[in-house]
Write a protein that holds these residues in place. Sequence first.
Motif, PDB file in Angstrom:
ATOM      1  N   ALA A 285       0.829  -1.210   0.000  1.00  0.00           N
ATOM      2  CA  ALA A 285       0.000   0.000   0.000  1.00  0.00           C
ATOM      3  C   ALA A 285       0.860   1.256   0.000  1.00  0.00           C
ATOM      4  CB  ALA A 285      -0.929  -0.010   1.215  1.00  0.00           C
ATOM      5  N   LEU A 286       1.847   1.320   0.885  1.00  0.00           N
ATOM      6  CA  LEU A 286       2.695   2.508   0.958  1.00  0.00           C
ATOM      7  C   LEU A 286       3.496   2.684  -0.322  1.00  0.00           C
ATOM      8  CD1 LEU A 286       3.971   4.522   3.482  1.00  0.00           C
ATOM      9  CD2 LEU A 286       5.947   3.381   2.504  1.00  0.00           C
ATOM     10  N   GLY A 287       4.048   1.572  -0.836  1.00  0.00           N
ATOM     11  CA  GLY A 287       4.820   1.663  -2.068  1.00  0.00           C
ATOM     12  C   GLY A 287       4.004   2.170  -3.237  1.00  0.00           C
ATOM     13  N   SER A 288       2.719   1.848  -3.246  1.00  0.00           N
ATOM     14  CA  SER A 288       1.859   2.266  -4.357  1.00  0.00           C
ATOM     15  C   SER A 288       1.429   3.725  -4.251  1.00  0.00           C
ATOM     16  CB  SER A 288       0.615   1.380  -4.421  1.00  0.00           C
ATOM     17  OG  SER A 288       0.970   0.049  -4.694  1.00  0.00           O
ATOM     18  N   PHE A 289       1.070   4.157  -3.042  1.00  0.00           N
ATOM     19  CA  PHE A 289       0.517   5.509  -2.878  1.00  0.00           C
ATOM     20  C   PHE A 289       1.602   6.578  -2.708  1.00  0.00           C
ATOM     21  CE2 PHE A 289      -3.221   2.991  -1.680  1.00  0.00           C
ATOM     22  CZ  PHE A 289      -4.195   3.627  -2.425  1.00  0.00           C
ATOM     23  N   ALA A 290       2.661   6.262  -1.927  1.00  0.00           N
ATOM     24  CA  ALA A 290       3.649   7.299  -1.592  1.00  0.00           C
ATOM     25  C   ALA A 290       4.495   7.708  -2.786  1.00  0.00           C
ATOM     26  CB  ALA A 290       4.551   6.805  -0.457  1.00  0.00           C
ATOM     27  N   ALA A 291       4.615   6.824  -3.785  1.00  0.00           N
ATOM     28  CA  ALA A 291       5.469   7.154  -4.934  1.00  0.00           C
ATOM     29  C   ALA A 291       4.779   8.073  -5.934  1.00  0.00           C
ATOM     30  CB  ALA A 291       5.904   5.862  -5.632  1.00  0.00           C
ATOM     31  N   ILE A 292       3.476   8.228  -5.832  1.00  0.00           N
ATOM     32  CA  ILE A 292       2.715   8.955  -6.863  1.00  0.00           C
ATOM     33  C   ILE A 292       3.186  10.402  -7.001  1.00  0.00           C
ATOM     34  CG2 ILE A 292       0.421   9.887  -7.409  1.00  0.00           C
ATOM     35  CD1 ILE A 292      -0.761   7.252  -6.367  1.00  0.00           C
ATOM     36  N   CYS A 374      14.232   0.902 -23.442  1.00  0.00           N
ATOM     37  CA  CYS A 374      14.659  -0.033 -22.391  1.00  0.00           C
ATOM     38  C   CYS A 374      14.105   0.399 -21.025  1.00  0.00           C
ATOM     39  CB  CYS A 374      16.184  -0.108 -22.328  1.00  0.00           C
ATOM     40  SG  CYS A 374      16.933  -0.969 -23.719  1.00  0.00           S
ATOM     41  N   LEU A 375      14.181   1.709 -20.723  1.00  0.00           N
ATOM     42  CA  LEU A 375      13.643   2.186 -19.450  1.00  0.00           C
ATOM     43  C   LEU A 375      12.132   1.979 -19.388  1.00  0.00           C
ATOM     44  CD1 LEU A 375      13.913   3.525 -16.723  1.00  0.00           C
ATOM     45  CD2 LEU A 375      13.905   5.761 -17.854  1.00  0.00           C
ATOM     46  N   ALA A 376      11.449   2.212 -20.510  1.00  0.00           N
ATOM     47  CA  ALA A 376       9.994   1.994 -20.544  1.00  0.00           C
ATOM     48  C   ALA A 376       9.663   0.533 -20.269  1.00  0.00           C
ATOM     49  CB  ALA A 376       9.435   2.432 -21.902  1.00  0.00           C
ATOM     50  N   MET A 377      10.468  -0.377 -20.834  1.00  0.00           N
ATOM     51  CA  MET A 377      10.230  -1.800 -20.596  1.00  0.00           C
ATOM     52  C   MET A 377      10.451  -2.153 -19.123  1.00  0.00           C
ATOM     53  SD  MET A 377       9.105  -3.093 -23.350  1.00  0.00           S
ATOM     54  CE  MET A 377       8.322  -1.492 -23.600  1.00  0.00           C
ATOM     55  N   MET A 378      11.469  -1.551 -18.503  1.00  0.00           N
ATOM     56  CA  MET A 378      11.704  -1.787 -17.071  1.00  0.00           C
ATOM     57  C   MET A 378      10.510  -1.300 -16.248  1.00  0.00           C
ATOM     58  SD  MET A 378      14.641  -3.210 -16.972  1.00  0.00           S
ATOM     59  CE  MET A 378      15.748  -3.505 -18.349  1.00  0.00           C
ATOM     60  N   LEU A 379       9.993  -0.127 -16.592  1.00  0.00           N
ATOM     61  CA  LEU A 379       8.868   0.452 -15.851  1.00  0.00           C
ATOM     62  C   LEU A 379       7.589  -0.353 -16.058  1.00  0.00           C
ATOM     63  CD1 LEU A 379       9.643   4.198 -16.620  1.00  0.00           C
ATOM     64  CD2 LEU A 379       9.955   3.042 -14.432  1.00  0.00           C
ATOM     65  N   PHE A 380       7.321  -0.761 -17.296  1.00  0.00           N
ATOM     66  CA  PHE A 380       6.150  -1.601 -17.557  1.00  0.00           C
ATOM     67  C   PHE A 380       6.267  -2.935 -16.824  1.00  0.00           C
ATOM     68  CE2 PHE A 380       5.320   0.804 -21.704  1.00  0.00           C
ATOM     69  CZ  PHE A 380       4.203   1.460 -21.176  1.00  0.00           C
ATOM     70  N   SER A 417      -1.160  -3.226  -7.268  1.00  0.00           N
ATOM     71  CA  SER A 417      -0.402  -3.247  -8.524  1.00  0.00           C
ATOM     72  C   SER A 417      -1.010  -2.277  -9.533  1.00  0.00           C
ATOM     73  CB  SER A 417      -0.391  -4.656  -9.123  1.00  0.00           C
ATOM     74  OG  SER A 417       0.372  -5.537  -8.365  1.00  0.00           O
ATOM     75  N   VAL A 418      -2.320  -2.254  -9.584  1.00  0.00           N
ATOM     76  CA  VAL A 418      -3.011  -1.342 -10.516  1.00  0.00           C
ATOM     77  C   VAL A 418      -2.745   0.113 -10.124  1.00  0.00           C
ATOM     78  CG1 VAL A 418      -5.268  -0.590 -11.349  1.00  0.00           C
ATOM     79  CG2 VAL A 418      -4.794  -3.031 -11.054  1.00  0.00           C
ATOM     80  N   ILE A 419      -2.788   0.394  -8.814  1.00  0.00           N
ATOM     81  CA  ILE A 419      -2.526   1.762  -8.343  1.00  0.00           C
ATOM     82  C   ILE A 419      -1.078   2.148  -8.639  1.00  0.00           C
ATOM     83  CG2 ILE A 419      -2.409   3.248  -6.304  1.00  0.00           C
ATOM     84  CD1 ILE A 419      -4.639   1.435  -5.099  1.00  0.00           C
ATOM     85  N   GLY A 420      -0.157   1.232  -8.338  1.00  0.00           N
ATOM     86  CA  GLY A 420       1.258   1.512  -8.557  1.00  0.00           C
ATOM     87  C   GLY A 420       1.604   1.705 -10.018  1.00  0.00           C
ATOM     88  N   TYR A 423       2.249   5.536 -11.440  1.00  0.00           N
ATOM     89  CA  TYR A 423       3.477   6.351 -11.436  1.00  0.00           C
ATOM     90  C   TYR A 423       4.543   5.778 -12.360  1.00  0.00           C
ATOM     91  CZ  TYR A 423       5.177   3.143  -7.687  1.00  0.00           C
ATOM     92  OH  TYR A 423       5.559   2.062  -6.940  1.00  0.00           O
ATOM     93  N   TYR A 424       4.497   4.488 -12.655  1.00  0.00           N
ATOM     94  CA  TYR A 424       5.419   3.954 -13.669  1.00  0.00           C
ATOM     95  C   TYR A 424       5.041   4.470 -15.054  1.00  0.00           C
ATOM     96  CZ  TYR A 424       6.858   0.546 -10.105  1.00  0.00           C
ATOM     97  OH  TYR A 424       7.328  -0.056  -8.960  1.00  0.00           O
ATOM     98  N   ILE A 425       3.743   4.436 -15.364  1.00  0.00           N
ATOM     99  CA  ILE A 425       3.287   4.876 -16.682  1.00  0.00           C
ATOM    100  C   ILE A 425       3.455   6.384 -16.833  1.00  0.00           C
ATOM    101  CG2 ILE A 425       1.258   5.027 -18.185  1.00  0.00           C
ATOM    102  CD1 ILE A 425       0.348   2.341 -16.998  1.00  0.00           C
ATOM    103  N   ARG A 426       3.400   7.126 -15.716  1.00  0.00           N
ATOM    104  CA  ARG A 426       3.623   8.584 -15.783  1.00  0.00           C
ATOM    105  C   ARG A 426       5.025   8.886 -16.299  1.00  0.00           C
ATOM    106  NH1 ARG A 426       5.477  12.611 -12.091  1.00  0.00           N
ATOM    107  NH2 ARG A 426       5.767  11.048 -10.459  1.00  0.00           N
ATOM    108  N   LEU A 427       6.006   8.092 -15.884  1.00  0.00           N
ATOM    109  CA  LEU A 427       7.368   8.276 -16.375  1.00  0.00           C
ATOM    110  C   LEU A 427       7.459   8.009 -17.877  1.00  0.00           C
ATOM    111  CD1 LEU A 427       8.132   8.342 -13.312  1.00  0.00           C
ATOM    112  CD2 LEU A 427      10.167   7.019 -13.916  1.00  0.00           C
TER     113      LEU A 427
END
Length: 480
Positions: A285-292, A374-380, A417-420, A423-427
């Motif tokens: 939960a914290l990892g998903s919300f705090a990173a936004i 490559c970075l996009a693939m890591m984030l996805f 996972s859906v919430i997290g 912030y990956y897709i935002r990058l």
Amino acid sequence: MLTPFTASGFGPALPEIILSLSVLVLILVGVYSGKRATNIVGTGAFIALLAALIALVVLPSTGRATTLGGSFIGDGFAKYMKALVLLGSGAALALSSDFMHRERFARFEYPILVLLCTIGMMIMVSANDLIALYLGLELQSLSIYVIAAIHRDDARSTEAGLKYFVLGALSSGMLLYGASLVYGFAGSVSFPAIAASVRGDAPIGLILGIVFLAAGIAFKMSAVPFHMWTPDVYEGAPTPVTAFLASAPKMAAVAMAVRVFIGAFPEVVASWQQIIVFISIMSMALGSFAAIGQKNIKRLMAYSSIGNIGYALIGLAAGTPEGIQGVIVYMAIYLAMTLGAFACILGMRRGDVYLENVDELAGSAQTHPWRSFCLAMMLFSLAGIPPLAGFFSKFYVFAAAVQANLIALAVIGVVTSVIGAFYYIRLVKVMYFDEPRAPFERMAPGVEAVLVAASVVVMLFWLIPAPLVSSAGIAARSLF
């Protein structure tokens, strides 16, 4: 009666012995090599890690061999996790060389400290009693305290090392107190002896000991609620050091958790399962919300690592061979994703200035298409999007949780996972849809090599998953 030691009896500890002898030699080489010491010792450290990895591969994959009076064990699980630790440490050295020379704080002590830390991590993985566990943990921790503050002229690095030291000392004390309680109620420090004596309903004092043990281990994994050091240390430490903190020590900490709970308390799963479930849910939960809302990419990766530890702990909470197999596969894929992401972060350089803000990636897909892809693939992959490796890592731990009837935990994992993923897709959006800024400099060869290797694992895992998954299954079954 004491059993006499023989040279052949130290076989399970051969990789650790190789690294220990290498440290002694490299210290002397560094002292007497003058200005060339950094390059010579760095190369020597990399060769030592490679030699230890070869020695590890040569060791038998099946069976359980012990040495040092039974306090050190070599089995399939130890072999698999030690390989991940060695790969993480080697990649950290490859990522650090160019950065440290450009920032003018290259010192020959750094690769030696990485080797010492690696020895401690490998002892943690193979510890078969509480004393060996604590010795390995402290060797790893003392080395990391210095590594985090290695850039003495940078106030942020010094602050990171100090914060990690103070909080790390507190966590070590908690773990040691928990170990003393477990020893008092079980009458032994050996994991097999503890497992034999702790059956049925655990007394309240033993449960308290398990709680303190879990607290100390959770700190090393940077799991909630003992995560407070992670964002500040990740941001303040030099980027290659952050990459090291996010990779190899995480492998050792998770392996230590599995070794303690599955090895010492297999008959009282109900006593510690609730603790692991709570830590897992809170970390996800914290990892998903705090990173936004994070604008610094290293802080964002810190919260990402907290969330990923939560997902890995789902497999441990299951307490089954399938669950542990899921943990092992998850950590192997997480290692590749993290190293690949930090290789891209180290590539964010204009002139001699290393950049850390997310906004600096704006439009990089136009100026650096291959690197951005490559970075996009890591984030996805970190978001768990198929067919990338990160999807399968989460699938294995979620499936193990469902099999163990922890359906609510699996559902919470899917939701976070859906919430997290936001912030990956935002990058990715920043890289591909924002106005481009000035291009970055060319990557250093070592950084590029790590990125290529990580990208191959993340993008092609779905084609040939069998070697990684089947060997993880063998490693998991060796614990039961």
